[in-house]
Design an enzyme around this catalytic site. Structure first.
Site, PDB file in Angstrom:
ATOM      1  N   ASP A  82       0.814  -1.212   0.000  1.00 35.30           N
ATOM      2  CA  ASP A  82       0.000   0.000   0.000  1.00 35.30           C
ATOM      3  C   ASP A  82       0.846   1.260   0.000  1.00 35.30           C
ATOM      4  OD1 ASP A  82      -1.996  -1.873   0.221  1.00 35.30           O
ATOM      5  OD2 ASP A  82      -3.158  -0.730   1.670  1.00 35.30           O
ATOM      6  N   CYS A 123       1.475  -8.040   5.301  1.00 31.79           N
ATOM      7  CA  CYS A 123       0.998  -6.681   5.047  1.00 31.79           C
ATOM      8  C   CYS A 123      -0.508  -6.610   4.829  1.00 31.79           C
ATOM      9  CB  CYS A 123       1.787  -6.066   3.900  1.00 31.79           C
ATOM     10  SG  CYS A 123       3.502  -5.691   4.387  1.00 31.79           S
ATOM     11  N   ASP A 124      -0.944  -5.391   4.560  1.00 32.00           N
ATOM     12  CA  ASP A 124      -2.319  -4.954   4.770  1.00 32.00           C
ATOM     13  C   ASP A 124      -3.433  -5.891   4.299  1.00 32.00           C
ATOM     14  OD1 ASP A 124      -0.615  -2.847   5.289  1.00 32.00           O
ATOM     15  OD2 ASP A 124      -2.007  -1.333   4.603  1.00 32.00           O
ATOM     16  N   LYS A 125      -3.486  -6.213   3.017  1.00 36.85           N
ATOM     17  CA  LYS A 125      -4.616  -6.988   2.493  1.00 36.85           C
ATOM     18  C   LYS A 125      -4.348  -8.483   2.487  1.00 36.85           C
ATOM     19  CE  LYS A 125      -6.238  -3.005   1.977  1.00 36.85           C
ATOM     20  NZ  LYS A 125      -5.015  -2.347   2.445  1.00 36.85           N
ATOM     21  N   CYS A 197       5.328  -2.098   8.291  1.00 36.22           N
ATOM     22  CA  CYS A 197       5.651  -0.759   8.798  1.00 36.22           C
ATOM     23  C   CYS A 197       5.449  -0.657  10.313  1.00 36.22           C
ATOM     24  CB  CYS A 197       4.820   0.286   8.079  1.00 36.22           C
ATOM     25  SG  CYS A 197       5.226   0.415   6.327  1.00 36.22           S
ATOM     26  N   GLU A 493      -6.947   4.246  -0.339  1.00 37.43           N
ATOM     27  CA  GLU A 493      -6.606   4.926   0.907  1.00 37.43           C
ATOM     28  C   GLU A 493      -6.211   6.374   0.653  1.00 37.43           C
ATOM     29  OE1 GLU A 493      -3.538   2.695   2.802  1.00 37.43           O
ATOM     30  OE2 GLU A 493      -4.910   1.146   3.503  1.00 37.43           O
ATOM     31  N   SER A 519      -5.350   5.121   5.329  1.00 42.48           N
ATOM     32  CA  SER A 519      -4.278   4.219   5.728  1.00 42.48           C
ATOM     33  C   SER A 519      -4.311   4.034   7.235  1.00 42.48           C
ATOM     34  CB  SER A 519      -2.937   4.812   5.303  1.00 42.48           C
ATOM     35  OG  SER A 519      -1.867   4.202   5.980  1.00 42.48           O
TER      36      SER A 519
END
Length: 620
Positions: A82, A123-125, A197, A493, A519
């Site tokens: 992202d 990570c995110d997704k 992150c 985002e 985000s």
């Protein structure tokens, strides 16, 4: 005894061809039909620092499964970064990738008759995508993520040494007082290691939530990717998936299955923890999607109810000064859960992949309890190594002591909350009748109540333009519409807009509202997930420049100061004209059009509409 899924192809003349292919892929004939096939869903990817080391993780997990008596079969799925996709049309692909990842894991496991599954996301997704797949498949499953990145250490121009993360460089981008040389210094230092992150952004929030819901081992959400203890976690997770596979198939113990673990009570626990730690607003989308995959009746109304009764007891970056390593030192997710348990906020009779009850797990892993094991106390001392390297497990650094300060430390107790309200809140009103979400942990107290004129744009790109050219003034409410799941499409985002208003020095003086999302690194008065979205005829499509927007977080309200009659008149005008169409130039690919065709609004998790799919397919 329950027959293994792989049994159908591991015996009999009909499937000799399948067995021949398994032999060619390295499976011993002596193991066929005797040992469980453990699918390893990896997400190694050289684009992402959060995933760049996962090829090595896959090898460790595979070998540990083999040693424990399983047949490891590793495959890979995609991973969108992202941070790299942010601020341009690449972000349109991020959320849709979640559902494709879920499909990929489901396809692979069902096509090859896998008996059990271990997921290696980060990570995110990727985390929610794999969780959705695990809950659909409902086979013995363990999650073990790649781990968080260390925070950066940046020496500023005046000699000050500052703990930094990715968001700092984004703030600096829009700060006219930061020189190109200083910006380059940020760029080189804010992301020092592999891993997701460093703050409590979406990736770390989701990895913590996976631990809280019971599908990952303690430490999954907070042990740094750079620390040797992470390597130990991979081995323990691999052994655990073989163990629960045998529990299910040998002993017919279905309590180890994902749907037996991720019950309504477990979802409530996970969301309670998320609200208490002020996690990313994206977790709301993902937990709703997960609940649908699990056939659990858990909705935005449940999240709203929880947010009213649970205070925020942990404010990590970007909402506070603490990094993920600080949260780990304070006891990690079991530390937060321990405080919530003492406040009577949890269902402690739920079970997990490794313990018969949450109460039993907390007895061993909550650092505030006298029964906490030496293993747990040692693990939570894992500290940053401050070695700049993309390589994992570079050090064995330990903190001298644990953070047990529940008044001023990284985790507070319920009597000394960071915020008396929860870290996430659901707002409703004539701007968002079906709800919207704000990360209250990141909103300065002075703007919990906000009233100001709207500045309306139809894309993130337009939003960035009005911020950078100073069209957005203090006191205004920036409304970014047609960025929802269908309207974007992809619900991108808005990290750049939230970062740039901070860089411009007006982060505490403006509001931002969107039918898109933010985000996990966003903070400020940033309201997202407005439902219905503009493309679904939501009221946000009717707003004009200068309309007065009224926001009251404590009252959980978000409204435009227009009467129902005025809104109805505007709707008639809009539908007599162009209709619900964004005024912008944006190419939308066939892949994104396919997502938009089935996408539901954010209050449903931005998932594909099952009723529409069933109708069009003609299949039940």
């Amino acid at each position: 005894m329950t027959e293994m899924r792989s049994a159908k192809i591991m015996s009999g003349r009909v499937f000799a061809g399948a067995r021949a292919l398994y032999r060619a892929a390295g499976v011993s004939g002596d193991d066929m039909g005797k040992k469980p096939i453990i699918a390893i869903a990896n997400s190694f990817d050289e684009f992402l620092p959060g995933h760049v080391h996962l090829n090595k993780v896959g090898r460790i997990v595979s070998e540990a499964i083999r040693e424990a008596g399983g047949i490891p079969r590793e495959f890979n799925t995609m991973a969108v970064d992202d941070g790299i996709a942010m601020g341009h049309t690449g972000m349109l692909y991020s959320l849709p990738s979640r559902d494709i990842i879920a499909d990929t894991v489901e396809y692979q496991c069902n096509a090859h008759c896998a008996d059990a599954l271990i997921c290696i996301p980060n990570c995110d997704k990727v985390v929610p995508g794999m969780l959705m797949a695990a809950l659909r498949l409902n086979i013995p499953t363990v999650f073990v993520s790649g781990g968080p990145m260390e925070a950066g250490t940046t020496v500023l121009a005046d000699g000050t040494v500052k703990s930094t993360d990715l968001i700092d460089v984004m703030y600096a981008t829009a700060d006219d007082n930061v020189s190109d040389e200083e910006l380059l210094n940020y760029e080189k230092t804010v992301c020092p290691t592999c891993g997701s992150c460093a703050g409590m952004f979406t990736a770390n929030s989701m990895n913590c939530l996976t631990e809280a819901i019971g599908l990952a081992l303690p430490g999954n959400g907070t042990i740094l990717a750079s620390h040797s203890y992470r390597k130990d976690l991979f081995k323990r997770a691999a052994k655990q998936v073989v163990k629960i596979a045998h529990q299910y198939y040998d002993d017919s113990d279905d309590s180890v299955l994902p749907r037996s673990i991720a019950t309504k009570e477990a979802f409530e626990n996970a969301m309670t923890m998320d609200v208490a730690m002020g996690g990313s607003t994206n977790t709301v989308l993902h937990i709703l999607a997960m609940a649908q995959s699990a056939d659990v009746d858990f909705t935005l109304d449940d999240i709203e109810r929880i947010s009213h009764t649970v205070p925020c007891i942990c404010k990590a970056s970007p909402s506070g000064k603490w990094e993920i390593s600080d949260v780990h030192r304070a006891g990690g997710i079991t530390g937060i859960l321990g405080e919530l348990d003492r406040a009577g906020k949890l269902h402690t009779n739920v079970h997990s992949i490794d313990y018969p009850t949450l109460e039993a797990k907390l007895a061993d892993w909550d650092i505030m309890r006298p029964t906490c094991t030496e293993e747990a106390q040692q693990m939570y001392k894992a500290a940053p190594g401050h070695i700049i390297s993309p390589e994992p497990w570079t050090h064995t650094t330990l903190f001298d002591s644990l953070d047990r300060d529940r008044t001023n430390g990284a985790i507070h107790d319920i009597n000394h909350p960071e915020i008396h309200e929860g870290g996430l809140a659901v707002l409703r009103g004539n701007l968002a009748p079906d709800g919207c979400v704000v990360k209250t942990a990141g909103v300065p107290p002075e703007i919990w109540k906000f009233r100001g004129p709207a500045l309306v744009v139809d894309s993130q790109e337009q939003a960035i333009e009005v911020i950078l050219n100073d069209t957005l003034k203090p006191g205004m409410a920036l409304v970014i519409r047609y960025e929802g799941p269908k309207g974007g499409p992809g619900m991108q985002e808005m990290l750049y807009p939230t970062s740039f208003v901070k860089g411009k020095g007006i982060g505490k003086q403006v509001a931002m509202l969107t039918d898109g999302r933010y985000s996990g690194g966003s903070s400020g008065l940033a309201i997202g997930h407005m439902a219905p979205e503009a493309a679904n005829k939501g009221p946000v499509a009717l707003i004009k420049n200068g309309d007065i927007i009224d926001i009251d977080i404590e009252a959980r309200s978000v409204n435009v100061e227009l009467t129902d009659e005025q809104l109805d008149e505007r709707r008639r005008e809009l539908e007599a004209g162009d209709g619900y169409v964004a005024h912008r130039n944006r190419h939308v690919s066939q892949a994104l059009k396919a997502y938009a065709a089935f996408a539901r609004s954010a209050d449903k998790g931005a998932t594909r509409d099952p009723e529409l799919i069933n109708k069009l397919s003609g299949l039940d």
